[in-house]
Write a protein that holds these residues in place. Structure first.
Motif, PDB file in Angstrom:
ATOM      1  N   VAL A  31     -10.043   2.728  11.692  1.00  0.00           N
ATOM      2  CA  VAL A  31      -9.258   1.904  10.702  1.00  0.00           C
ATOM      3  C   VAL A  31     -10.248   1.091   9.769  1.00  0.00           C
ATOM      4  CG1 VAL A  31      -7.695   0.111  10.572  1.00  0.00           C
ATOM      5  CG2 VAL A  31      -7.487   1.622  12.518  1.00  0.00           C
ATOM      6  N   GLU A  43       7.080   1.737   2.795  1.00  0.00           N
ATOM      7  CA  GLU A  43       7.464   1.520   4.209  1.00  0.00           C
ATOM      8  C   GLU A  43       8.879   1.555   4.508  1.00  0.00           C
ATOM      9  OE1 GLU A  43       5.707  -1.931   6.287  1.00  0.00           O
ATOM     10  OE2 GLU A  43       3.690  -1.468   5.227  1.00  0.00           O
ATOM     11  N   ARG A  84      -5.975   9.235   4.792  1.00  0.00           N
ATOM     12  CA  ARG A  84      -6.147   8.397   5.991  1.00  0.00           C
ATOM     13  C   ARG A  84      -7.499   8.851   6.719  1.00  0.00           C
ATOM     14  NH1 ARG A  84      -2.030   4.835   7.147  1.00  0.00           N
ATOM     15  NH2 ARG A  84      -3.693   3.834   7.896  1.00  0.00           N
ATOM     16  N   LYS A  86       0.139   8.767   1.858  1.00  0.00           N
ATOM     17  CA  LYS A  86      -1.300   8.588   2.104  1.00  0.00           C
ATOM     18  C   LYS A  86      -1.737   9.914   2.640  1.00  0.00           C
ATOM     19  CE  LYS A  86      -2.568   5.106   1.360  1.00  0.00           C
ATOM     20  NZ  LYS A  86      -2.646   4.453   0.101  1.00  0.00           N
ATOM     21  N   SER A 130      -0.435   0.587   6.593  1.00  0.00           N
ATOM     22  CA  SER A 130      -1.738   0.824   5.930  1.00  0.00           C
ATOM     23  C   SER A 130      -2.315  -0.032   5.295  1.00  0.00           C
ATOM     24  CB  SER A 130      -1.258   1.921   5.038  1.00  0.00           C
ATOM     25  OG  SER A 130      -2.479   2.607   4.237  1.00  0.00           O
ATOM     26  N   ASP A 131      -3.840  -0.237   5.426  1.00  0.00           N
ATOM     27  CA  ASP A 131      -4.723  -1.131   4.637  1.00  0.00           C
ATOM     28  C   ASP A 131      -4.328  -2.806   4.870  1.00  0.00           C
ATOM     29  OD1 ASP A 131      -6.564   0.087   3.499  1.00  0.00           O
ATOM     30  OD2 ASP A 131      -5.720   0.411   1.739  1.00  0.00           O
ATOM     31  N   CYS A 155       0.946  -1.190  -0.046  1.00  0.00           N
ATOM     32  CA  CYS A 155       0.047   0.047   0.051  1.00  0.00           C
ATOM     33  C   CYS A 155       0.880   1.184   0.169  1.00  0.00           C
ATOM     34  CB  CYS A 155      -1.050   0.020   1.005  1.00  0.00           C
ATOM     35  SG  CYS A 155      -2.016   1.461   1.539  1.00  0.00           S
ATOM     36  N   VAL A 156       1.757   1.226   0.817  1.00  0.00           N
ATOM     37  CA  VAL A 156       2.683   2.473   1.096  1.00  0.00           C
ATOM     38  C   VAL A 156       4.210   2.288   1.059  1.00  0.00           C
ATOM     39  CG1 VAL A 156       2.369   2.580   3.411  1.00  0.00           C
ATOM     40  CG2 VAL A 156       2.880   4.641   2.369  1.00  0.00           C
ATOM     41  N   SER A 184      -2.743   8.193  11.586  1.00  0.00           N
ATOM     42  CA  SER A 184      -2.141   6.788  10.786  1.00  0.00           C
ATOM     43  C   SER A 184      -1.109   7.277  10.107  1.00  0.00           C
ATOM     44  CB  SER A 184      -3.515   6.580   9.932  1.00  0.00           C
ATOM     45  OG  SER A 184      -4.524   6.182  10.440  1.00  0.00           O
ATOM     46  N   THR A 233       1.582   8.120   7.248  1.00  0.00           N
ATOM     47  CA  THR A 233       1.374   8.654   5.836  1.00  0.00           C
ATOM     48  C   THR A 233       2.510   8.661   4.997  1.00  0.00           C
ATOM     49  OG1 THR A 233       1.943  10.920   6.746  1.00  0.00           O
ATOM     50  CG2 THR A 233      -0.307  10.435   6.776  1.00  0.00           C
ATOM     51  N   GLN A 243     -12.662  -2.797   1.196  1.00  0.00           N
ATOM     52  CA  GLN A 243     -12.620  -2.147   2.129  1.00  0.00           C
ATOM     53  C   GLN A 243     -14.010  -1.962   3.111  1.00  0.00           C
ATOM     54  OE1 GLN A 243     -11.227   1.688   1.018  1.00  0.00           O
ATOM     55  NE2 GLN A 243      -9.286   1.450   2.030  1.00  0.00           N
TER      56      GLN A 243
END
Lengths: 258, 258, 258, 258
Positions: free
Chosen positions: D196, D14, D48, D45, D232-233, D11-12, D53, D55, D188
């Motif tokens: 969340v 990291e 959010r 992100k 995330s996610d 997702c992001v 959360s 980002t 989702q």
């Protein structure tokens, strides 16, 4: 059994000629493709939007014609019932009793259908989730009948549209029943100002392919030689000429997932 | 008539003691406030989510108790019917036959109710728009009965929630019928995994105030001295002690719009 | 303060003449009725459905005209911003920065608006629930600004309709902020094939009355002397001539609930 | 090209270690199966639910790592942008600019993305229909860029659920663009009280199979070696170990429909 099965026929018993023509053609196609085929036609339409719509030839005439189709073409048959007192009578003529979506919460109707010993096919209400169909399953099992089919036919999505949520296929299979996709009624567009429920027949293959890909055990498709002149649901029925081509594609798709 | 009317009572006839207690208290409150009051209790619950839920004391017992309430407190009464053959029987006991939302498209049921000559109160299906209730109205009128009420009770909004669309109040009034807001069932949260439909009783006054402000002709509120021990719909019923205070506010609101 | 407040004006700054005419009339009406009035007009429309729609006179021109209205009629003013870098500039001209519904989750935008120290009015996304607006509130508070308004403007209900869920009024007030009902945009009918969002202006009073009855702190109403020729949102705006009569009714309704 | 393409990654961004590990494994799987692969990770992100959360690592760091992945594994890359001024900068690092669903109506953002000359992948808003995405397509084309992808990611269905409407695949392909199914975000469950966003990862194969069967040109799947610790996610991402098996099934399915 590796193929999906097909429940198909015209929406309503319009005439002997019509039901025989449809059964003849569809049974031929299904034999070729190895698809188990159940003939379907309603003997009465009990919940038409408008009171002036056609509702059938009379119950006994309609049921007798469905039975005659089954005997002539060696096919199992199905029709829908709308009140508990119809169950025993309809069970004399058909192999599968179908419970309409609007009525899937009516305990008396489910129990009466269960008590005939026939297979009971319950359509998921447009207002229900797949997981909550477990209560319909339990009502039938508690009445001593384990022969249950559940059918997805779309969920209320605003007033004038239905959406098919394919999560309902695995969710309903978790109730240990075969799950059918009703392609025809999933495409209805309810609450039209005309009182005639509209539809999107060009999307029939989209709905059907997604169902087979996600593991549906059966398909329900209403078909008519000439939907434009059909007495009910003409807006959604598949033209009979197009059924063979669609089923060929679906058989290939099914082979890819089993 | 300047006030709205109230249809109220416990969800189901649990016992003579209960129906008498509720009718006594509610009729007293309504007399004080000038609100025409119709006593409501179901004699049978035919479409409980789960087959193991309580469904009533027996039809005749239940209906007779509803009638006794009406005679004792000089109140018109109502109860809901679920199959066409119940209409004539129920009509011997009550003044208004209520058609459940899931069944509002069943032509046989609407016609049988219409033919009793009683007032017919049709709840809007969770899957229907207010404008399309015109077809229910026409089915009843075509059967020779012009005494029709329509009731809003929320619309499917995802699987586990209902939403009240207040546009339906003017839209249904355009069918030339009084329109009732069913505050209680509008707050249901369907498709819960427990099989017991949940609710949000703290929102009762929000739903009711918006209904009166937008011109609803009547309100439907299920009430019970102790909802926590009620045999049906306890999650949504208003505690009887709170009814008087709510109605006082609504009477003020009504006065501001007429 | 016993009255609700009103945020009103034309959808977009079309010309100096237009904004002055609207402010003049609306401020006169509100003074008579004791309603605190905030002048609103967008200086730019950033998310029109179609790229060919009118988007404004230019940002500085538009903002300067909003400010001039405020000074001329001694009114607080508001306009909407669409990107974080607009916040500081717009804050020089208006008293309340409005965050569009589609953008209510954009952290950078909320923070930039918060940091201006102006009041921030966040519209609830069509895809969000009232309770989840608490995260927007927290983002603004964490940026050091406690002057927050939340606005309901309808929720996605199928593709071509919105529904107003009045539960969101108490649910959003639970975040300790004033809650406004955006009557105009709640009546949009999105996803029309024309690319012009349709509407139902005849339902304006239904939406507004239900909001006041359920305790809304403010109303947002776009109004125009001649909606048929408006350059944006003409389908939903209230004809200026009708505003006074509507507000009179709403003032009476408000008095009945406080 | 007979295969569908895959847009996949964490997702992001990291850490460098994470993006390299994912790209290494996924590119190996895709090479084996003949699936064109685009590496995806967000560098920031921006929307959010909750301000607390994670980002991102910083924009430049994140973008540079995405670019490094592309160079190392000879892969096209993509990331999402959230404001018009990010477009030119992000375009230095990635091949496809992705427009988030909430922002698909923001004209400035679409135009800025278009003007980079990169491929623009617009996610369909949860509040939009497939047919109405034609306006997004037109905004990009009018800015001189014809390289457009549209992505389905579910539609608002009540507050706490999304539903995937597979009619949107042919409806969006009618805009003459490739259509991608975002399997991850379609699952989702928004508006959870925790802030969340939840999900249903066990349904990933259901969503993906239906997409391929209905003709999707590409799939978007977020994947992580250990979703339980993802920043995330995590609730929706596919465990990296499971990706190969899923793609094998999908390749078979695709072969059956072309």
């Amino acid at each position: 059994e590796k193929s999906f099965f097909l429940i198909a026929g015209p929406c309503v018993v319009e005439s002997e000629e019509l039901v025989m023509e449809v059964a003849d053609k569809v049974s031929g196609i299904c034999k070729n493709l190895g698809i188990p085929y159940v003939f379907k036609a309603s003997y009465r339409k009990a919940n038409r939007t408008s009171a002036s719509s056609f509702t059938g030839l009379g119950d006994e005439t309609g049921l007798a014609l469905v039975k005659k189709v089954g005997e002539t073409y060696k096919l199992p048959t199905t029709s829908d019932i709308h009140a508990h007192e119809e169950a025993a009578e309809a069970a004399k003529y058909v192999d599968i009793l179908q419970i309409p979506a609007f009525l899937c919460r009516q305990t008396d109707l489910l129990v009466a259908a269960a008590e005939t010993g026939k297979i009971v096919n319950v359509k998921k209400g447009q207002f229900l989730s797949g997981p909550s169909m477990k209560f319909a399953v339990e009502k039938i099992k508690n009445a001593g009948n384990n022969k249950i089919i559940l059918t997805e036919r779309g969920t209320t999505f605003g007033y004038q549209d239905l959406v098919v949520d394919y999560r309902n296929i695995p969710w309903m299979q978790a109730h240990q029943t075969p799950v059918v996709m009703d392609v025809t009624h999933s495409l209805q567009q309810p609450n039209q100002t005309s009182g005639v429920t509209g539809g999107n027949p060009q999307l029939i293959s989209t709905i059907a392919k997604a169902a087979i890909a996600t593991g549906a055990d059966g398909l329900f498709i209403e078909t008519h030689p000439n939907p434009a002149v059909a007495l009910s649901d003409g807006a959604n029925m598949l033209k009979l000429d197009l059924l063979g081509g669609l089923l060929e594609q679906l058989v290939k798709l099914r082979a890819a997932i089993v």
